[in-house]
Enzyme design. Structure first.
Site, PDB file in Angstrom:
ATOM      1  N   ARG A  82      -1.550   9.354   8.765  1.00 22.25           N
ATOM      2  CA  ARG A  82      -1.421   7.929   9.082  1.00 22.25           C
ATOM      3  C   ARG A  82      -1.002   7.110   7.865  1.00 22.25           C
ATOM      4  O   ARG A  82      -1.529   7.289   6.768  1.00 22.25           O
ATOM      5  CB  ARG A  82      -2.755   7.405   9.596  1.00 22.25           C
ATOM      6  CG  ARG A  82      -2.763   5.929   9.887  1.00 22.25           C
ATOM      7  CD  ARG A  82      -4.082   5.512  10.476  1.00 22.25           C
ATOM      8  NE  ARG A  82      -5.165   5.660   9.538  1.00 22.25           N
ATOM      9  CZ  ARG A  82      -5.533   4.726   8.661  1.00 22.25           C
ATOM     10  NH1 ARG A  82      -4.877   3.576   8.597  1.00 22.25           N
ATOM     11  NH2 ARG A  82      -6.541   4.925   7.849  1.00 22.25           N
ATOM     12  N   HIS A  99     -12.086   9.980   6.370  1.00 21.35           N
ATOM     13  CA  HIS A  99     -11.851   8.542   6.577  1.00 21.35           C
ATOM     14  C   HIS A  99     -11.405   8.203   7.996  1.00 21.35           C
ATOM     15  O   HIS A  99     -11.883   7.234   8.572  1.00 21.35           O
ATOM     16  CB  HIS A  99     -10.786   8.100   5.577  1.00 21.35           C
ATOM     17  CG  HIS A  99     -10.446   6.645   5.611  1.00 21.35           C
ATOM     18  ND1 HIS A  99     -11.395   5.661   5.407  1.00 21.35           N
ATOM     19  CD2 HIS A  99      -9.263   6.001   5.821  1.00 21.35           C
ATOM     20  CE1 HIS A  99     -10.798   4.472   5.482  1.00 21.35           C
ATOM     21  NE2 HIS A  99      -9.522   4.647   5.756  1.00 21.35           N
ATOM     22  N   GLU A 153       0.851  -1.195   0.000  1.00 19.86           N
ATOM     23  CA  GLU A 153       0.000   0.000   0.000  1.00 19.86           C
ATOM     24  C   GLU A 153       0.877   1.232   0.000  1.00 19.86           C
ATOM     25  O   GLU A 153       2.091   1.151   0.260  1.00 19.86           O
ATOM     26  CB  GLU A 153      -0.968  -0.013   1.191  1.00 19.86           C
ATOM     27  CG  GLU A 153      -2.137  -0.960   0.956  1.00 19.86           C
ATOM     28  CD  GLU A 153      -3.159  -0.995   2.072  1.00 19.86           C
ATOM     29  OE1 GLU A 153      -2.993  -0.271   3.080  1.00 19.86           O
ATOM     30  OE2 GLU A 153      -4.113  -1.771   1.949  1.00 19.86           O
ATOM     31  N   HIS A 196      -9.606   9.724   2.731  1.00 16.72           N
ATOM     32  CA  HIS A 196      -9.207   8.599   1.870  1.00 16.72           C
ATOM     33  C   HIS A 196      -9.371   9.033   0.423  1.00 16.72           C
ATOM     34  O   HIS A 196     -10.417   9.566   0.045  1.00 16.72           O
ATOM     35  CB  HIS A 196     -10.060   7.367   2.160  1.00 16.72           C
ATOM     36  CG  HIS A 196      -9.469   6.117   1.589  1.00 16.72           C
ATOM     37  ND1 HIS A 196      -9.460   5.859   0.232  1.00 16.72           N
ATOM     38  CD2 HIS A 196      -8.837   5.076   2.177  1.00 16.72           C
ATOM     39  CE1 HIS A 196      -8.856   4.699   0.025  1.00 16.72           C
ATOM     40  NE2 HIS A 196      -8.469   4.199   1.191  1.00 16.72           N
ATOM     41  N   ARG A 245      -0.963   9.209   1.520  1.00 16.02           N
ATOM     42  CA  ARG A 245      -2.403   9.396   1.321  1.00 16.02           C
ATOM     43  C   ARG A 245      -2.818  10.871   1.251  1.00 16.02           C
ATOM     44  O   ARG A 245      -3.694  11.243   0.490  1.00 16.02           O
ATOM     45  CB  ARG A 245      -3.120   8.700   2.474  1.00 16.02           C
ATOM     46  CG  ARG A 245      -4.526   8.403   2.203  1.00 16.02           C
ATOM     47  CD  ARG A 245      -5.090   7.552   3.305  1.00 16.02           C
ATOM     48  NE  ARG A 245      -4.969   6.144   3.014  1.00 16.02           N
ATOM     49  CZ  ARG A 245      -5.455   5.192   3.798  1.00 16.02           C
ATOM     50  NH1 ARG A 245      -6.062   5.511   4.917  1.00 16.02           N
ATOM     51  NH2 ARG A 245      -5.333   3.931   3.476  1.00 16.02           N
TER      52      ARG A 245
HETATM   53  C1  SIN Z   1      -7.907   0.995   2.517  1.00 14.05           C
HETATM   54  O1  SIN Z   1      -8.164  -0.200   2.390  1.00 14.05           O
HETATM   55  O2  SIN Z   1      -7.557   1.687   1.589  1.00 14.05           O
HETATM   56  C2  SIN Z   1      -8.068   1.614   3.873  1.00 14.05           C
HETATM   57  C3  SIN Z   1      -7.105   1.065   4.820  1.00 14.05           C
HETATM   58  C4  SIN Z   1      -6.694   2.081   5.827  1.00 14.05           C
HETATM   59  O3  SIN Z   1      -7.327   3.127   5.946  1.00 14.05           O
HETATM   60  O4  SIN Z   1      -5.685   1.851   6.488  1.00 14.05           O
END
Ligand code: SIN
Length: 536
Positions: A371, A336, A114, A229, A275
């Site tokens: 985060r 989010h 990620e 998000h 993010r």
């Molecule tokens: C996501 O699956 O993109 C969200 C996971 C997160 O907010 O850590």
């Protein structure tokens, strides 16, 4: 230990609440879970991407720590983040012991990538149903263990008791006060995402844990940092639905209405940038083009792999006639995660004796100003474990004061019943004026709105409990006030009128009630203390 101290009251039933309940039970205590919906209804349930832990070859907790610190834009509490990342593998082993069926490849837990993680270290379960799988597994363990769970029960207030803390609770969203109980309280009430008009969160995420703890005298920190998000399904009339970042981790890209990969202009890591960078770049693209959404393009991924790894998303999109292997997915950034919250030390202790907090409602400083993806479920486990152990052997102590401390009077108002439109007004105001891109006049106007709602709805005396709307407006005002105070941009907090990141603002903003204050409600603080941090 007294009998009461052996019976902690755990408020909330997401990953943090369920895990603390299980662990305290294993340690010989008799916990009760109180939750405002059904036991399984929580923000955890909607987490798709997964849970981060350095368990793969070529990875280490030290690397995970460095990624966490880097994403946090200068505000991560390194000691707390060290605990988070180094205790992660043990907590994953606990989940495996409880029966969480993480996805595997050839017998080994499979790890995804990620944004802003330098390694593939995201565990998932049921493909993109990680939160749901964890929540259901822990819930069944809680039921198997016969742990007392009071559903549809709401925490209304926290007050000092004769020997400890009194929790005032009621059934069914505050209809009639039911009981008060004097026991250690673990707040695991989650975040405040649904206070924003556009959010990935379920409607229960209204941030009242923060408001109630604040009224009870707890220090609240870093509230200006609300994480947005980047990719929530954005089709007019459709429910808001998270489209996990893991899709970008597997290679999906973002395109604007003209088909351009506009993120390559925003950051060298493009779609895998932190993010806050991705969310802001999308917002700017939408503001520039006037379009309601940008598009996530996963069409280059092998269809079978896509369907197998993301079954929940595939099913959801099918109800809108979309196939992720063929079609572009309309997405936009939405609220989010609440990065700040009730301030705790690394044992989960707040500044109020007998009050603990863990999970999203807590602010340990591990996330800094932004985060890292998939560190939130992990946070609930790691600090939940520490809370559970501390409940067994309590000792005085708590978090130190923040470098920038604001004292406010306890809010009071006319105690009038709720204007029906109040929640909508909070949501629209937060979204419009305290959103992804902020500036002083909008923040001031938002604060005025929240304080006006407070003047009508806040109880007229501290003996009465606050209504849900008063709590919502109070939490919203803490976000707006902290955002107004931070006259710079950092991580998830971006101000168009103060776009630079300033070394002098490498400090945390904390807000606390001054119980003896006689000033009129809603007036600005008279004292703002500023000290330089030494912990970074
Ligand atoms: C996501 O699956 O993109 C969200 C996971 C997160 O907010 O850590």
């Amino acid at each position: 230990m007294t009998e009461a101290s052996r019976r902690p009251l755990i408020i909330g039933s997401g990953i943090a609440g369920l895990y603390v309940a299980l662990r305290t039970r294993e340690l010989g205590l008799r916990p009760t879970i109180v939750t405002k919906g059904r036991l399984e209804e929580s923000n955890t349930r909607y987490a798709q991407g997964g849970i981060a832990a350095a368990i793969g070859p070529g990875d280490s907790p030290a690397r995970h720590l460095e990624d966490t610190v880097r994403a946090g834009a200068g505000l991560v509490d390194r000691a707390a983040a060290r605990i988070l990342t180094h205790e992660a593998p043990r907590r994953i082993a606990d989940l495996v012991r409880y029966g969480v069926p993480f996805d595997t490849v050839e017998g080994r837990i499979s790890l995804g990538r990620e944004a802003a993680h330098s390694r593939a270290r995201i565990l998932h379960a049921g493909g993109d149903a990680t939160g749901l799988t964890i929540e259901e597994t822990l819930k069944h363990r809680v039921l198997d263990q016969g742990i007392e769970a009071r559903e549809r029960t709401v925490l209304r207030a926290l007050r000092p008791g004769r020997d400890g803390l009194v929790a005032v609770l009621s059934h069914e969203n505050g209809q009639g006060l039911e009981f008060e109980t004097e026991r250690p309280v673990v707040l695991a009430t989650g975040g405040a995402g649904s206070l924003y008009r556009e959010s990935s969160n379920p409607s229960i995420a209204t941030g009242e844990g923060v408001a109630i703890a604040f009224r009870g005298g707890a220090l609240v920190t870093d509230m200006e940092f609300i994480q947005f998000h980047p990719t929530v399904f954005a089709r007019p009339g459709a429910p808001r639905f998270l489209i996990t970042e893991a899709l970008r981790g597997e290679g999906a890209v973002l395109r604007n209405a003209a088909g351009e990969r506009f993120l390559v202009r925003a950051h060298p890591d493009a779609e895998l940038a932190p993010r806050d960078v991705v969310a802001r770049a999308i917002r700017q693209e939408l503001d520039r083009s006037g379009a309601p959404a940008v598009y996530l393009d996963a069409t280059a991924l092998p269809p079978d792999q896509l369907y197998a790894r993301f079954p929940t998303i595939t099913r959801f999109l099918a109800t809108y006639g979309l196939d992720p292997a063929r079609d572009l997915i309309p997405v936009a950034p939405m609220a989010h995660f609440m990065i700040g919250g009730v301030t705790t030390d690394v044992e989960g202790r707040t500044t109020v004796p007998s009050l603990y907090a863990c999970g999203e409602v807590a602010c340990t400083g591990v996330h800094g100003a932004n985060r890292l993806a998939s560190n939130s479920l992990l946070e609930g486990l790691v600090f939940g474990e520490r809370v559970a152990r501390h409940l067994l052997q309590p000792a005085p102590g708590g978090p130190p004061p923040p470098e920038h401390l604001v004292e406010l009077p306890l809010p009071t108002g006319a105690g009038r019943s709720e204007p029906a439109s109040g929640f909508d007004e909070v949501r629209a105001t937060l979204w419009n004026d305290v959103g992804i891109i902020r500036e002083a006049s909008g923040l001031r106007s938002a604060l005025t709105t929240f304080e006006e709602i407070g003047r009508v709805t806040e109880p007229s005396s501290s003996k009465e409990v606050a209504s849900p709307l008063a709590n919502a407006a109070l939490t919203a005002s803490l976000i707006a006030r902290s955002a107004l105070l931070r006259t710079e941009s950092r991580g998830a907090h971006f101000r168009s009128d103060r776009p630079r990141t300033l070394p002098s603002w490498r400090v945390h903003v904390g807000v606390v009630v001054r119980l003896s204050d006689k000033r009129p409600p809603g007036s600005l603080p008279t004292r703002v203390k500023r000290r330089r941090t030494s912990s970074h």
